[in-house]
Design an enzyme around this catalytic site. Structure first.
Site, mmCIF file in Angstrom:
data_model
loop_
_atom_site.group_PDB
_atom_site.id
_atom_site.type_symbol
_atom_site.label_atom_id
_atom_site.label_comp_id
_atom_site.label_asym_id
_atom_site.label_seq_id
_atom_site.Cartn_x
_atom_site.Cartn_y
_atom_site.Cartn_z
ATOM 1 N N GLY A 44 0.830 -1.193 0.000
ATOM 2 C CA GLY A 44 0.000 0.000 0.000
ATOM 3 C C GLY A 44 0.866 1.245 0.000
ATOM 4 C CB CYS A 71 5.218 -4.179 -0.791
ATOM 5 S SG CYS A 71 5.919 -2.704 -1.585
ATOM 6 N N GLY A 73 3.863 -4.097 3.962
ATOM 7 C CA GLY A 73 3.744 -4.995 5.109
ATOM 8 C C GLY A 73 5.092 -5.426 5.651
ATOM 9 C CG MET A 74 9.797 -6.494 4.589
ATOM 10 S SD MET A 74 11.115 -6.305 3.347
ATOM 11 C CE MET A 74 11.716 -4.664 3.757
ATOM 12 C CD GLN A 75 8.395 0.043 2.600
ATOM 13 O OE1 GLN A 75 7.547 0.893 2.901
ATOM 14 N NE2 GLN A 75 8.967 -0.005 1.405
ATOM 15 C CD GLU A 95 4.852 6.161 1.845
ATOM 16 O OE1 GLU A 95 3.827 6.200 1.165
ATOM 17 O OE2 GLU A 95 5.375 5.086 2.229
ATOM 18 N NE ARG A 152 8.247 7.279 -5.609
ATOM 19 C CZ ARG A 152 6.941 7.203 -5.872
ATOM 20 N NH1 ARG A 152 6.075 7.113 -4.879
ATOM 21 N NH2 ARG A 152 6.503 7.233 -7.110
ATOM 22 C CG HIS A 197 4.001 -6.521 -4.756
ATOM 23 N ND1 HIS A 197 2.831 -6.197 -4.096
ATOM 24 C CD2 HIS A 197 4.760 -5.396 -4.735
ATOM 25 C CE1 HIS A 197 2.871 -4.935 -3.705
ATOM 26 N NE2 HIS A 197 4.033 -4.428 -4.079
ATOM 27 C CD GLU A 199 1.073 -9.327 -4.408
ATOM 28 O OE1 GLU A 199 0.855 -8.100 -4.378
ATOM 29 O OE2 GLU A 199 1.976 -9.869 -3.737
#
Length: 223
Positions: A44, A71, A73-75, A95, A152, A197, A199
């Protein structure tokens, strides 16, 4: 669909319980996630709902519930760890807070705060070298894979030694740019997160290994 594909491979009917991240708080996270055999926090953009996602991650980590982060969810998993395990003040991603004293997640290498945001995503397939003896290696069964990206920001390598000293394993690294691709926590039934990702490369008859491993672990923890 990637979750269901992993279920097909394991002869399991995956039931997905959608939870709105903005509804999750420290006070209600246990009741909202009660009965879940696994927890997935997907990708997201933006700060909206991020605190709820971090609470879900903390709940999965502390209660040994299988977790897959993708993504963002890892950060957020690394930011949550920095906050609640390393106790780093104001740990964050640039961010959300460009002036955070502990930028756990930051711009890609060679980028800067004034960059034109157009065309700055890391897109497409990149190599990921996987460390043997890790959960990631157990899932993939090989030392080099290629997975697709759409992001990013990256994990800030300045903090890698600190996280490793606290038990985090950086099991997947992009060999060309030394960027973190996969993180995991070993003292847990299944806690793994990827910057890419998975998926994107999962198919109905060929589930991505991270999804397969996640559903398998969730079945083992089934309540």
């Amino acid at each position: 669909e990637a979750l269901r594909s992993a279920g097909y491979a394991l002869d399991a009917d995956v039931k997905i319980h959608w939870i709105k991240a903005m509804d999750v708080t420290k006070e209600n996270v246990a009741s909202l996630l009660q009965g879940c055999d696994g927890i997935l926090v997907p990708g997201g953009f933006g700060e909206r709902g991020s605190e709820g996602k971090k609470e879900a991650i903390r709940f999965a980590r502390e209660n040994k519930i299988p977790y897959l982060g993708i993504c963002f969810g890892m950060q957020l998993a690394m930011i949550e760890f920095a906050e609640n395990v390393l106790h780093l003040p104001e740990a964050n991603t640039t961010e959300f807070n460009p002036n955070t004293p502990n930028p756990i997640v930051d711009f890609l290498h060679d980028q800067y705060s004034g960059i034109d945001m157009g065309g700055t995503l890391r897109l497409g397939a990149y190599d990921c070298a996987i460390k043997e003896g890790t959960l990631a290696y157990e899932c993939y069964g090989k030392s080099l894979v290629r997975e697709r990206h759409r992001h990013r920001y990256e994990f800030n390598n300045r903090y890698r030694e600190m996280f490793e000293a606290a038990g985090v394993v950086f099991s997947g690294i992009n060999p060309q740019q030394n960027l973190v691709e996969i993180v995991e926590i070993p003292d847990h039934p299944f806690f793994i997160a990827s910057q890419f990702h998975p998926e994107f490369t999962s198919r109905p008859m060929r589930a991505n290994p991270l999804f397969y491993g996640f559903i398998r672990a969730s079945l083992m923890e089934k309540k």
